[in-house]
Write a protein that holds these residues in place. Structure first.
Motif, PDB file in Angstrom:
ATOM      1  N   TYR A 241     -61.695   6.042  47.560  1.00 39.24           N
ATOM      2  CA  TYR A 241     -61.812   7.147  46.595  1.00 39.24           C
ATOM      3  C   TYR A 241     -63.002   6.916  45.681  1.00 39.24           C
ATOM      4  O   TYR A 241     -63.248   5.791  45.225  1.00 39.24           O
ATOM      5  CB  TYR A 241     -60.540   7.258  45.754  1.00 39.24           C
ATOM      6  CG  TYR A 241     -60.569   8.411  44.778  1.00 39.24           C
ATOM      7  CD1 TYR A 241     -60.340   9.712  45.199  1.00 39.24           C
ATOM      8  CD2 TYR A 241     -60.855   8.179  43.429  1.00 39.24           C
ATOM      9  CE1 TYR A 241     -60.380  10.774  44.301  1.00 39.24           C
ATOM     10  CE2 TYR A 241     -60.898   9.239  42.523  1.00 39.24           C
ATOM     11  CZ  TYR A 241     -60.664  10.530  42.969  1.00 39.24           C
ATOM     12  OH  TYR A 241     -60.709  11.577  42.085  1.00 39.24           O
ATOM     13  N   ASP A 243     -64.890   9.383  42.581  1.00 39.19           N
ATOM     14  CA  ASP A 243     -65.290  10.553  41.794  1.00 39.19           C
ATOM     15  C   ASP A 243     -64.883  11.876  42.448  1.00 39.19           C
ATOM     16  O   ASP A 243     -65.707  12.760  42.676  1.00 39.19           O
ATOM     17  CB  ASP A 243     -66.809  10.519  41.578  1.00 39.19           C
ATOM     18  CG  ASP A 243     -67.248  11.485  40.487  1.00 39.19           C
ATOM     19  OD1 ASP A 243     -66.410  11.858  39.647  1.00 39.19           O
ATOM     20  OD2 ASP A 243     -68.433  11.874  40.496  1.00 39.19           O
ATOM     21  N   GLY A 244     -63.581  11.997  42.767  1.00 38.80           N
ATOM     22  CA  GLY A 244     -63.074  13.254  43.308  1.00 38.80           C
ATOM     23  C   GLY A 244     -63.106  13.379  44.811  1.00 38.80           C
ATOM     24  O   GLY A 244     -62.671  14.407  45.355  1.00 38.80           O
ATOM     25  N   MET A 245     -63.597  12.370  45.513  1.00 38.61           N
ATOM     26  CA  MET A 245     -63.677  12.421  46.972  1.00 38.61           C
ATOM     27  C   MET A 245     -62.771  11.356  47.579  1.00 38.61           C
ATOM     28  O   MET A 245     -62.911  10.165  47.281  1.00 38.61           O
ATOM     29  CB  MET A 245     -65.122  12.203  47.442  1.00 38.61           C
ATOM     30  CG  MET A 245     -65.297  12.204  48.952  1.00 38.61           C
ATOM     31  SD  MET A 245     -64.903  13.784  49.737  1.00 38.61           S
ATOM     32  CE  MET A 245     -66.236  14.818  49.090  1.00 38.61           C
ATOM     33  N   ALA A 263     -61.669  16.691  48.907  1.00 39.52           N
ATOM     34  CA  ALA A 263     -61.587  16.580  47.457  1.00 39.52           C
ATOM     35  C   ALA A 263     -60.174  16.172  47.060  1.00 39.52           C
ATOM     36  O   ALA A 263     -59.190  16.566  47.701  1.00 39.52           O
ATOM     37  CB  ALA A 263     -61.954  17.911  46.819  1.00 39.52           C
ATOM     38  N   CYS A 264     -60.068  15.371  45.995  1.00 36.99           N
ATOM     39  CA  CYS A 264     -58.764  14.877  45.558  1.00 36.99           C
ATOM     40  C   CYS A 264     -58.850  14.496  44.076  1.00 36.99           C
ATOM     41  O   CYS A 264     -59.837  13.897  43.641  1.00 36.99           O
ATOM     42  CB  CYS A 264     -58.341  13.677  46.398  1.00 36.99           C
ATOM     43  SG  CYS A 264     -56.740  12.967  45.988  1.00 36.99           S
ATOM     44  N   ALA A 265     -57.819  14.841  43.326  1.00 34.71           N
ATOM     45  CA  ALA A 265     -57.771  14.481  41.908  1.00 34.71           C
ATOM     46  C   ALA A 265     -57.514  12.982  41.761  1.00 34.71           C
ATOM     47  O   ALA A 265     -56.836  12.386  42.605  1.00 34.71           O
ATOM     48  CB  ALA A 265     -56.672  15.265  41.210  1.00 34.71           C
ATOM     49  N   PRO A 266     -58.029  12.365  40.710  1.00 40.48           N
ATOM     50  CA  PRO A 266     -57.847  10.914  40.532  1.00 40.48           C
ATOM     51  C   PRO A 266     -56.385  10.480  40.552  1.00 40.48           C
ATOM     52  O   PRO A 266     -56.044   9.482  41.187  1.00 40.48           O
ATOM     53  CB  PRO A 266     -58.493  10.652  39.169  1.00 40.48           C
ATOM     54  CG  PRO A 266     -59.488  11.745  39.001  1.00 40.48           C
ATOM     55  CD  PRO A 266     -58.901  12.945  39.667  1.00 40.48           C
ATOM     56  N   SER A 269     -54.907  10.339  44.005  1.00 40.99           N
ATOM     57  CA  SER A 269     -55.507   9.382  44.950  1.00 40.99           C
ATOM     58  C   SER A 269     -54.774   8.049  44.968  1.00 40.99           C
ATOM     59  O   SER A 269     -54.822   7.327  45.965  1.00 40.99           O
ATOM     60  CB  SER A 269     -56.971   9.136  44.598  1.00 40.99           C
ATOM     61  OG  SER A 269     -57.089   8.397  43.385  1.00 40.99           O
ATOM     62  N   ARG A 292     -69.119  10.855  48.614  1.00 34.33           N
ATOM     63  CA  ARG A 292     -69.372  11.558  47.352  1.00 34.33           C
ATOM     64  C   ARG A 292     -70.854  11.894  47.188  1.00 34.33           C
ATOM     65  O   ARG A 292     -71.222  12.994  46.777  1.00 34.33           O
ATOM     66  CB  ARG A 292     -68.900  10.692  46.181  1.00 34.33           C
ATOM     67  CG  ARG A 292     -69.105  11.356  44.807  1.00 34.33           C
ATOM     68  CD  ARG A 292     -68.965  10.351  43.689  1.00 34.33           C
ATOM     69  NE  ARG A 292     -69.899   9.235  43.832  1.00 34.33           N
ATOM     70  CZ  ARG A 292     -71.197   9.311  43.547  1.00 34.33           C
ATOM     71  NH1 ARG A 292     -71.735  10.444  43.123  1.00 34.33           N
ATOM     72  NH2 ARG A 292     -71.983   8.253  43.717  1.00 34.33           N
TER      73      ARG A 292
END
Length: 295
Positions: A241, A243-245, A263-266, A269, A292
């Motif tokens: 993970y 920065d959002g990826m 894309a994925c929220a922290p 993840s 990213r």
């Protein structure tokens, strides 16, 4: 996309993937130098004419940075065996998978099949496996330690100063090389380089060329390669993970054969990252950063 396709890629071996505007995978390839290889698609495609019509359709480049060209070759093969995009000509790869078997007085390459017992490997490329065995035997002539040699081989063993008493040490050294132990690998390559230089100094250029090929083959089989394993082992997933990826790799039956990113929220993840085996953490984190930067 960047005005210079491939400019954001590392100067490292790896696998790349092209997608069109609809997200469909157009092509999967491998490279010893990702930046220059991917950038070459927007240059002269004289040797890859069938890909000229594909290039205008490329909307996004994705890539995985591997720890060796050998690892990249295996990853490309695994991905293509699972699914062949439209612009790839063949499923899998050109090189045949091989393993290396070691007995009390013999070292030999053999075709590898998943689930079939073998000693070391697997390695991609029969030529590379055979050359590596030839190089190992040049430095560590295990066959001459057999106690039942015929007259000619017995004479050669005597000339080389090798006997049954050397068997255990040679076996240990050969197995250390095949286990990719750094000291053993560098020792064999150093001895081969000395033999190559001696042959060249004696104007035996054909022999020197052959030994150089053996040096390269030993480096190939000794390079880090973890995406295809001899033993099936347990199935697991690798996540990275940045920065959002979120990047996901899937290992099934001892082969890493699926690669996804989204894309994925922290907060979301964390449950994925907790599944990643510690020995894969650096690989996963590195490739999440790469995803990213290319996104």
């Amino acid at each position: 996309m960047s005005s210079r396709p491939g400019a954001d890629l590392p100067a490292a071996p790896g696998v790349y993937r092209f997608r069109d505007a609809g997200g469909r995978v157009l092509y999967v390839g491998r490279a010893t130098h990702l930046r220059s290889r991917v950038g070459s698609y927007w240059g002269d495609l004289r040797d890859r004419r069938h890909l000229r019509r594909m290039v205008p359709q490329i909307a996004r480049v994705e890539a995985v940075a591997c720890d060796s060209a050998h690892e990249a070759a295996w990853l490309e093969r695994n991905l293509l065996e699972r699914s062949k995009p439209r612009w790839n000509r063949i499923r899998g790869g050109l090189e045949a998978p091989f393993c290396i078997r070691v007995s009390a007085s013999r070292i030999e390459p053999a075709h590898w099949r998943p689930g079939v017992a073998a000693d070391f490997g697997p390695y991609l490329g029969g030529t590379q496996a055979r050359l590596a065995v030839s190089g190992l035997e040049r430095v560590l002539p295990l066959r001459y330690t057999d106690e039942r040699l015929d007259g000619g081989l017995r004479d050669l063993a005597r000339i080389r100063g090798v006997g049954p008493e050397d068997r255990d040490a040679m076996l240990a050294s050969i197995k250390a090389v095949l286990r990719r132990e750094a000291g053993a690998l560098s020792g064999v390559r150093r001895e081969l380089a000395l033999l190559r230089d001696r042959a060249s100094a004696n104007l035996a250029f054909e022999l020197a060329g052959r030994i150089q090929q053996e040096i390269e083959a030993v480096a190939w089989i000794g390079a880090e390669q973890k995406v295809t394993l001899l033993a099936a082992g347990s199935d697991f997933e690798v996540h990275g993970y940045a920065d959002g990826m979120l990047v996901k790799f899937q290992m099934r039956a001892g082969r890493l054969d699926r690669w996804e990113q989204r894309a994925c929220a922290p907060a979301a993840s964390r449950r994925y990252l907790d599944r990643t085996p510690p020995e894969w953490s650096e690989f996963a984190a590195r490739n999440a950063e790469l995803a990213r930067s290319l996104n």
